[in-house]
Scaffold this motif. Sequence first.
Motif, mmCIF file in Angstrom:
data_model
loop_
_atom_site.group_PDB
_atom_site.id
_atom_site.type_symbol
_atom_site.label_atom_id
_atom_site.label_comp_id
_atom_site.label_asym_id
_atom_site.label_seq_id
_atom_site.Cartn_x
_atom_site.Cartn_y
_atom_site.Cartn_z
ATOM 1 N N PRO A 139 19.328 -31.443 -20.907
ATOM 2 C CA PRO A 139 18.699 -31.015 -19.647
ATOM 3 C C PRO A 139 19.189 -29.677 -19.129
ATOM 4 O O PRO A 139 18.487 -29.011 -18.372
ATOM 5 N N GLN A 195 16.363 -35.509 -14.282
ATOM 6 C CA GLN A 195 17.278 -34.365 -14.375
ATOM 7 C C GLN A 195 16.523 -33.072 -14.673
ATOM 8 O O GLN A 195 17.024 -32.176 -15.355
ATOM 9 N N THR A 225 14.897 -37.651 -19.769
ATOM 10 C CA THR A 225 15.622 -37.046 -18.634
ATOM 11 C C THR A 225 14.696 -36.507 -17.548
ATOM 12 O O THR A 225 14.901 -35.404 -17.054
#
Length: 292
Positions: free
Chosen positions: A50, A249, A246
């Motif tokens: 990320p 994030q 993710t």
Amino acid sequence: MTSGLDALLAALYVFIDDHVPPRRRIGRPPKLSDAELLCLAVARVLLGLPSARHWLRFAHARLRHLFPYLPQQSGYTKRLNAAGPLISCVIEALARQVPTWHDDLRLIDSTPLPCAASRETAKRSALAGHAGYCCSHSRFFRGCRLYLLTTAESMPVTWCPASPKLGEREVMTALLERDHHLIRAGQVILADKGFAGREFEGFVTDRLGAHLVRPDRKDEPTRFGKIARVRQWIEAVIDTLKGQLTLEQHGGRTPAGVFARTGQRLLAPAAAIWHNWTTNAKVKRSLIAYDH
């Protein structure tokens, strides 16, 4: 790097180059093309990095055989944040290529999309003031809500982030009205209890010519029975987005940034599903061949 990821990125590059018209620009063409930018974004999501800084450091060390030129962090972030409309166009083009595009079932749902965990961070963001309450998770959060329309095998069709202060039926109505060309007459749209309401059901039936199916509420007669098993299909999509890809994030701090970074995480499974159909993989929604 595995040949699976290399093959996916090469095929995706060719697909974007062939099917998506390039954006017009003034001045010199960029050293990193739009197709290369999106392939780079997909690889980042599938490999689970990320942080843009860590990702570009990894890409310089391991992906130079695929990308002759790699930008610096500021240039990459700026290009990615402006690529939201292009990502949306590519996702729709990929969805049209898979056989399940012609299926009569579509799934809709929404989920919280946090954009800042602390009050101080939220105040520094361009999304300050966007906060709401999630009934299904029993919590307040700062950020947006992601509204998603997919096929039964998890292929994204269209999506949008919206303020959590807006009603679910209101936002989904606007999304389906904008992209009504993606819904065919006679299709079944499977939703959850949050989309219960005569007005929304009438919109789906009268405006789209589709059929809304959702779990029965306790205060109404039995209509569709228990459909929890089928509802788990889109819950699995959201679980994959938040866990493996993710989603929470994403790091976006502006509306355009959130849109592009959310689209980046939807483009990754869309590209994987399309490539699995192309290569006749046994499990079409599997990402295992591309995540390492």
